[in-house]
Design an enzyme around this catalytic site. Structure first.
Site, short mmCIF file in Angstrom:
data_model
loop_
_atom_site.label_atom_id
_atom_site.label_comp_id
_atom_site.label_asym_id
_atom_site.label_seq_id
_atom_site.Cartn_x
_atom_site.Cartn_y
_atom_site.Cartn_z
N ARG A 20 0.79 -1.23 0.00
CA ARG A 20 0.00 0.00 0.00
C ARG A 20 0.82 1.28 0.00
O ARG A 20 1.91 1.34 0.59
CB ARG A 20 -0.93 0.01 1.22
CG ARG A 20 -2.01 -1.04 1.12
CD ARG A 20 -2.88 -1.13 2.35
NE ARG A 20 -3.97 -2.08 2.15
CZ ARG A 20 -3.81 -3.41 2.24
NH1 ARG A 20 -2.66 -3.94 2.58
NH2 ARG A 20 -4.84 -4.20 2.01
N HIS A 64 -0.97 -2.68 -4.48
CA HIS A 64 -0.40 -3.52 -5.54
C HIS A 64 -0.42 -2.88 -6.92
O HIS A 64 -0.76 -3.53 -7.92
CB HIS A 64 -1.11 -4.88 -5.56
CG HIS A 64 -0.94 -5.67 -4.30
ND1 HIS A 64 0.17 -5.57 -3.49
CD2 HIS A 64 -1.75 -6.60 -3.70
CE1 HIS A 64 0.05 -6.38 -2.46
NE2 HIS A 64 -1.09 -7.00 -2.55
N HIS A 96 3.06 -12.47 -5.76
CA HIS A 96 1.94 -12.67 -4.84
C HIS A 96 1.43 -14.11 -4.84
O HIS A 96 0.21 -14.36 -4.85
CB HIS A 96 0.80 -11.70 -5.20
CG HIS A 96 -0.04 -11.29 -4.04
ND1 HIS A 96 -0.66 -12.19 -3.20
CD2 HIS A 96 -0.34 -10.07 -3.56
CE1 HIS A 96 -1.33 -11.53 -2.29
NE2 HIS A 96 -1.15 -10.23 -2.48
N ASP A 145 -1.31 -9.69 8.47
CA ASP A 145 -1.21 -9.00 7.18
C ASP A 145 -0.21 -7.87 7.40
O ASP A 145 -0.56 -6.70 7.34
CB ASP A 145 -2.59 -8.48 6.75
CG ASP A 145 -2.59 -8.03 5.30
OD1 ASP A 145 -1.52 -8.02 4.67
OD2 ASP A 145 -3.68 -7.67 4.80
N GLU A 157 5.44 -12.28 0.84
CA GLU A 157 5.83 -11.39 -0.25
C GLU A 157 7.08 -10.61 0.17
O GLU A 157 7.03 -9.81 1.10
CB GLU A 157 4.69 -10.41 -0.55
CG GLU A 157 3.41 -11.09 -0.96
CD GLU A 157 2.18 -10.28 -0.57
OE1 GLU A 157 1.96 -9.20 -1.15
OE2 GLU A 157 1.46 -10.71 0.34
C1 BGC Z 1 -2.04 -7.47 1.31
C2 BGC Z 1 -3.43 -7.78 1.81
C3 BGC Z 1 -4.31 -7.99 0.64
C4 BGC Z 1 -3.75 -9.11 -0.16
C5 BGC Z 1 -4.55 -9.44 -1.38
C6 BGC Z 1 -1.57 -8.62 0.53
O1 BGC Z 1 -0.31 -8.35 0.02
O2 BGC Z 1 -1.16 -7.16 2.35
O3 BGC Z 1 -3.92 -6.74 2.62
O4 BGC Z 1 -5.62 -8.25 1.02
O5 BGC Z 1 -2.45 -8.81 -0.56
O6 BGC Z 1 -4.97 -8.36 -2.01
#
Ligand code: BGC
Length: 391
Positions: free
Chosen positions: A123, A148, A219, A291, A356
């Protein structure tokens, strides 16, 4: 050179891929797809990935090593579609979530399964940042923030594929100046290599013609019990991080680095993911589980950053990276409502985890975090390895 079975499949596929760019209705594609299915048991059917997107040819590429370990990758979003590794009985197990056809990868709100993430992984607060006093506004696609890359990040871009060998695929993409709000033409190269010691190596490179920000990652959603298994809360996790970056309710880091000691975020010693996930804790509440970005003790490709183990299959995954951070996401937003996962699977709540490798979220707005600035004449270069074994 001895022509092995693997060479045959890869070469045949590559020939048909090239040929079919000008002959879209080539019927040979189906027979090649069948060969791949037989060769690798559950590698998805490549015919279901043959589509033109944004005027570019999309397909499925399979890398295989001498142990029969294989990885299927589509150049749509550079996505890992399947990853078949042997369990402790030698049985091949697909350890990543994905779909059987390209169409499912294109649906709205698709959770980035297996994708290359760019230009910026995770983010950026309110989609805003500045470089040399000039303000930029990115797509705001996650509540009030950018996530992303934005609405059409690299996860949905068609990369140009180049099969280097039976175990190496190179993907390139040039992102236009201003795409998604980011400055500069960004030329990106991602190389996937499957080694004979069952390691999937991902090497990222990027250059720009204007100062910009970059933070590339992958991802993949892993379940070492096998993709489609119910939960990852029984997987054992160890993370080589004494600190993590706590977040606000919109998952933007507060800027502090918090010690993991005496918190649910202590994975210094291996523990089941479910051990503390249900505890009353403000950070777990903000993330709806894990997360969070972990601050790795060593950003070194020779040091293990994290290890996941399945007590069901005995499969072990070691993560190595040159990145300073690791986002551990426990699949809290997976809903399982649709059954369009591979072989009809419904991927439910916490049925996979992501590790990640990255620079920290919102770094462009946190001067104390390692910088994500890339200038012309510099080359962004970073490597991550996911290495598999079984015990
Ligand atoms: C994020 C999550 C998100 C997920 C899928 C992750 O990298 O940290 O908050 O929901 O990706 O979008």
């Amino acid at each position: 050179m001895r022509l092995t079975k693997n060479h045959f499949y890869i070469t045949a596929w590559a020939l048909i891929f090239n040929f079919s760019c000008s002959q879209p209705s080539n019927t040979n594609v189906t027979s090649t797809a069948d060969s791949l299915k037989i060769a690798a048991v559950v590698v998805p059917d490549s015919a279901a990935f043959k589509l033109t997107v944004d005027g570019k040819q999309v397909g499925l590429f399979v890398l295989k090593n001498k142990n029969n370990t294989s990885v299927a990758i589509t150049n749509y979003g550079g996505r890992l579609v399947s990853l078949l590794v042997p369990d402790n009985k030698g049985k091949l197990t697909d350890v990543i979530l994905g779909y059987d056809s390209l169409k499912s990868y294109q649906k709205p709100k698709e959770p980035y399964f297996g994708a290359i993430i760019g230009r910026y992984g995770n983010r950026i607060a309110k989609g805003k940042f500045s470089i040399d006093g000039k303000a930029y506004q990115l797509d705001v696609n996650d509540g009030v923030n950018t996530l992303h890359g934005g609405f059409k990040g690299f996860y949905s871009r068609v990369f140009t594929p180049k099969q280097i060998s039976a175990n190496e695929l190179q993907l390139t993409y040039t992102s236009a100046d201003g795409e998604g709000g980011y400055p500069g033409h960004l030329s990106v190269k991602v190389t996937y290599t499957l080694t004979d010691d069952n390691a999937l190596k991902i090497a990222y490179e990027a250059t720009t013609d204007k100062p910009t920000i970059v933070n590339l990652t992958n991802h993949a959603y892993f379940n070492l019990n096998g993709a489609g298994s119910k939960t990852i809360t029984d997987n054992l996790l160890q993370i080589n991080a004494d600190r993590f970056t706590p977040v606000d309710t919109t998952l933007i880091p507060t800027g502090k680095l918090q010690n993991v000691k005496s918190t649910p975020f202590d994975f210094i010693t291996s523990k089941a993911i479910g051990t503390d996930i249900g505890k009353a804790d403000e950070q777990l509440k903000n993330g709806k589980g894990y997360d969070h970005n972990f601050v790795l003790n060593k950003a070194d490709i020779k040091t293990i950053a994290a290890t996941v183990k399945s007590t069901v299959t005995g499969i072990v995954m070691d993560v190595y990276t040159q990145e300073p951070g690791l986002q551990f996401y426990s699949g809290n937003f997976l809903t399982g409502e649709s059954h369009d996962g591979k072989h009809g699977a419904a991927y439910g709540y916490r049925s996979a985890l992501c590790l990640e490798t990255q620079h920290f979220p919102d770094s462009p707005n946190e001067p104390s975090f390692p910088s994500t600035l890339l200038k012309p004449n510099q080359t962004y270069k970073t490597t991550t390895i996911y290495k598999f074994s079984a015990k």
